[in-house]
Design a protein around this motif. Structure first.
Motif, PDB file in Angstrom:
ATOM      1  N   ALA A   9       0.839  -1.190   0.000  1.00 33.61           N
ATOM      2  CA  ALA A   9       0.000   0.000   0.000  1.00 33.61           C
ATOM      3  C   ALA A   9       0.881   1.249   0.000  1.00 33.61           C
ATOM      4  N   ARG A  10       0.404   2.303  -0.641  1.00 34.91           N
ATOM      5  CA  ARG A  10       1.179   3.547  -0.699  1.00 34.91           C
ATOM      6  C   ARG A  10       1.534   4.018   0.703  1.00 34.91           C
ATOM      7  N   LYS A  11       2.800   4.377   0.885  1.00 41.55           N
ATOM      8  CA  LYS A  11       3.322   4.819   2.180  1.00 41.55           C
ATOM      9  C   LYS A  11       3.937   6.200   2.041  1.00 41.55           C
ATOM     10  N   PRO A  12       3.966   6.966   3.125  1.00 42.22           N
ATOM     11  CA  PRO A  12       4.720   8.221   3.078  1.00 42.22           C
ATOM     12  C   PRO A  12       6.214   7.907   3.074  1.00 42.22           C
ATOM     13  N   SER A  13       6.964   8.746   2.420  1.00 44.02           N
ATOM     14  CA  SER A  13       8.410   8.592   2.374  1.00 44.02           C
ATOM     15  C   SER A  13       8.980   8.652   3.786  1.00 44.02           C
ATOM     16  N   CYS A  14      10.057   7.904   3.998  1.00 47.87           N
ATOM     17  CA  CYS A  14      10.731   7.910   5.305  1.00 47.87           C
ATOM     18  C   CYS A  14      11.601   9.144   5.503  1.00 47.87           C
ATOM     19  N   HIS A  17       9.759  14.662   3.121  1.00 47.80           N
ATOM     20  CA  HIS A  17       8.431  15.192   3.433  1.00 47.80           C
ATOM     21  C   HIS A  17       7.722  15.542   2.121  1.00 47.80           C
ATOM     22  N   GLY A  18       6.452  15.169   1.998  1.00 47.75           N
ATOM     23  CA  GLY A  18       5.693  15.488   0.798  1.00 47.75           C
ATOM     24  C   GLY A  18       5.934  14.544  -0.360  1.00 47.75           C
ATOM     25  N   VAL A  19       6.379  13.323  -0.069  1.00 48.80           N
ATOM     26  CA  VAL A  19       6.610  12.307  -1.100  1.00 48.80           C
ATOM     27  C   VAL A  19       5.950  11.014  -0.647  1.00 48.80           C
ATOM     28  N   SER A  20       5.279  10.326  -1.593  1.00 52.50           N
ATOM     29  CA  SER A  20       4.670   9.022  -1.318  1.00 52.50           C
ATOM     30  C   SER A  20       5.420   7.948  -2.096  1.00 52.50           C
ATOM     31  N   VAL A  21       5.394   6.728  -1.563  1.00 54.35           N
ATOM     32  CA  VAL A  21       6.135   5.619  -2.164  1.00 54.35           C
ATOM     33  C   VAL A  21       5.209   4.431  -2.396  1.00 54.35           C
ATOM     34  N   SER A  40       9.653  -2.769  -8.405  1.00 52.96           N
ATOM     35  CA  SER A  40       9.518  -1.402  -8.895  1.00 52.96           C
ATOM     36  C   SER A  40       9.154  -0.517  -7.717  1.00 52.96           C
ATOM     37  N   VAL A  41       9.888   0.559  -7.544  1.00 52.88           N
ATOM     38  CA  VAL A  41       9.647   1.524  -6.478  1.00 52.88           C
ATOM     39  C   VAL A  41       9.299   2.851  -7.142  1.00 52.88           C
ATOM     40  N   ALA A  42       8.068   3.318  -6.916  1.00 54.34           N
ATOM     41  CA  ALA A  42       7.618   4.593  -7.476  1.00 54.34           C
ATOM     42  C   ALA A  42       7.571   5.630  -6.364  1.00 54.34           C
ATOM     43  N   MET A  43       8.189   6.768  -6.616  1.00 59.83           N
ATOM     44  CA  MET A  43       8.177   7.875  -5.659  1.00 59.83           C
ATOM     45  C   MET A  43       7.414   9.033  -6.300  1.00 59.83           C
ATOM     46  N   HIS A  44       6.347   9.480  -5.636  1.00 57.58           N
ATOM     47  CA  HIS A  44       5.461  10.524  -6.149  1.00 57.58           C
ATOM     48  C   HIS A  44       5.610  11.787  -5.304  1.00 57.58           C
ATOM     49  N   VAL A  45       5.901  12.899  -5.958  1.00 58.46           N
ATOM     50  CA  VAL A  45       6.068  14.168  -5.271  1.00 58.46           C
ATOM     51  C   VAL A  45       4.704  14.853  -5.173  1.00 58.46           C
ATOM     52  N   SER A  85       7.369  12.551 -10.497  1.00 62.79           N
ATOM     53  CA  SER A  85       7.576  11.198  -9.976  1.00 62.79           C
ATOM     54  C   SER A  85       8.728  10.518 -10.706  1.00 62.79           C
ATOM     55  N   ARG A  86       9.220   9.462 -10.073  1.00 62.33           N
ATOM     56  CA  ARG A  86      10.206   8.582 -10.698  1.00 62.33           C
ATOM     57  C   ARG A  86       9.882   7.151 -10.301  1.00 62.33           C
ATOM     58  N   VAL A  87      10.092   6.230 -11.235  1.00 59.13           N
ATOM     59  CA  VAL A  87       9.891   4.813 -10.980  1.00 59.13           C
ATOM     60  C   VAL A  87      11.230   4.121 -11.221  1.00 59.13           C
ATOM     61  N   PHE A  88      11.704   3.419 -10.210  1.00 56.71           N
ATOM     62  CA  PHE A  88      12.986   2.723 -10.267  1.00 56.71           C
ATOM     63  C   PHE A  88      12.719   1.222 -10.339  1.00 56.71           C
ATOM     64  N   HIS A  89      13.454   0.523 -11.206  1.00 61.81           N
ATOM     65  CA  HIS A  89      13.289  -0.922 -11.375  1.00 61.81           C
ATOM     66  C   HIS A  89      14.553  -1.636 -10.911  1.00 61.81           C
ATOM     67  N   TYR A  90      14.344  -2.729 -10.181  1.00 63.61           N
ATOM     68  CA  TYR A  90      15.454  -3.522  -9.639  1.00 63.61           C
ATOM     69  C   TYR A  90      15.185  -5.003  -9.904  1.00 63.61           C
ATOM     70  N   ALA A  91      16.253  -5.743 -10.193  1.00 63.21           N
ATOM     71  CA  ALA A  91      16.168  -7.199 -10.309  1.00 63.21           C
ATOM     72  C   ALA A  91      16.705  -7.800  -9.018  1.00 63.21           C
ATOM     73  N   LEU A  92      16.079  -8.878  -8.582  1.00 66.16           N
ATOM     74  CA  LEU A  92      16.564  -9.614  -7.422  1.00 66.16           C
ATOM     75  C   LEU A  92      17.247 -10.875  -7.923  1.00 66.16           C
ATOM     76  N   THR A  93      18.489 -11.046  -7.533  1.00 67.80           N
ATOM     77  CA  THR A  93      19.203 -12.269  -7.878  1.00 67.80           C
ATOM     78  C   THR A  93      19.667 -12.930  -6.592  1.00 67.80           C
ATOM     79  N   GLU A  94      19.720 -14.235  -6.619  1.00 64.48           N
ATOM     80  CA  GLU A  94      20.140 -14.970  -5.425  1.00 64.48           C
ATOM     81  C   GLU A  94      21.593 -14.669  -5.113  1.00 64.48           C
ATOM     82  N   THR A  95      21.883 -14.553  -3.833  1.00 63.33           N
ATOM     83  CA  THR A  95      23.271 -14.313  -3.423  1.00 63.33           C
ATOM     84  C   THR A  95      24.040 -15.622  -3.481  1.00 63.33           C
TER      85      THR A  95
END
Length: 111
Positions: A9-14, A17-21, A40-45, A85-95
């Motif tokens: 669920a959309r959360k306030p930025s840690c 201030h004034g950004v949702s994630v 995918s991590v989207a940050m909305h101003v 806003s910006r949307v960042f994409h990350y791949a998860l690979t096994e360590t």
């Protein structure tokens, strides 16, 4: 991407201030690639906030938190930018640690 595995669920930025994630994790169809999950991590101003003052690196921290600390490595795979806003994409690979545990489990003799 095949389907959304989970969405937070959309959360306030840690730290901003004034950004949702928004964080969404996707499962990929198995291929020859190492990555089977994408985050995918989207940050909305918010309208009253200037995007030039946003600490965008917070997206890396959200992806790392979702991935866990030792099971997956988070690899940046690109981003999309809009004025508010910006949307960042990350791949998860096994360590390596996880791969070694899996192979040692498979090699154990059965009784």
């Amino acid at each position: 991407m095949d389907s959304a595995a989970t969405a937070m669920a959309r959360k306030p930025s840690c730290v901003n201030h004034g950004v949702s994630v928004d964080v969404v994790c996707f499962a990929l169809r198995p291929t020859n690639e190492d990555a089977t999950f994408m985050i995918s991590v989207a940050m909305h101003v918010h309208p009253d906030r200037r995007s030039g003052d946003v600490y965008w690196e917070e997206a890396d921290a959200w992806a790392q938190a979702v991935a866990g600390h030792e099971w997956f490595r988070v690899e940046p795979r690109g981003r999309l930018e809009n004025p508010d806003s910006r949307v960042f994409h990350y791949a998860l690979t096994e360590t390596e640690h996880d791969a070694e545990l899996a192979s040692s489990w498979i090699r154990q003799p059965t009784a």
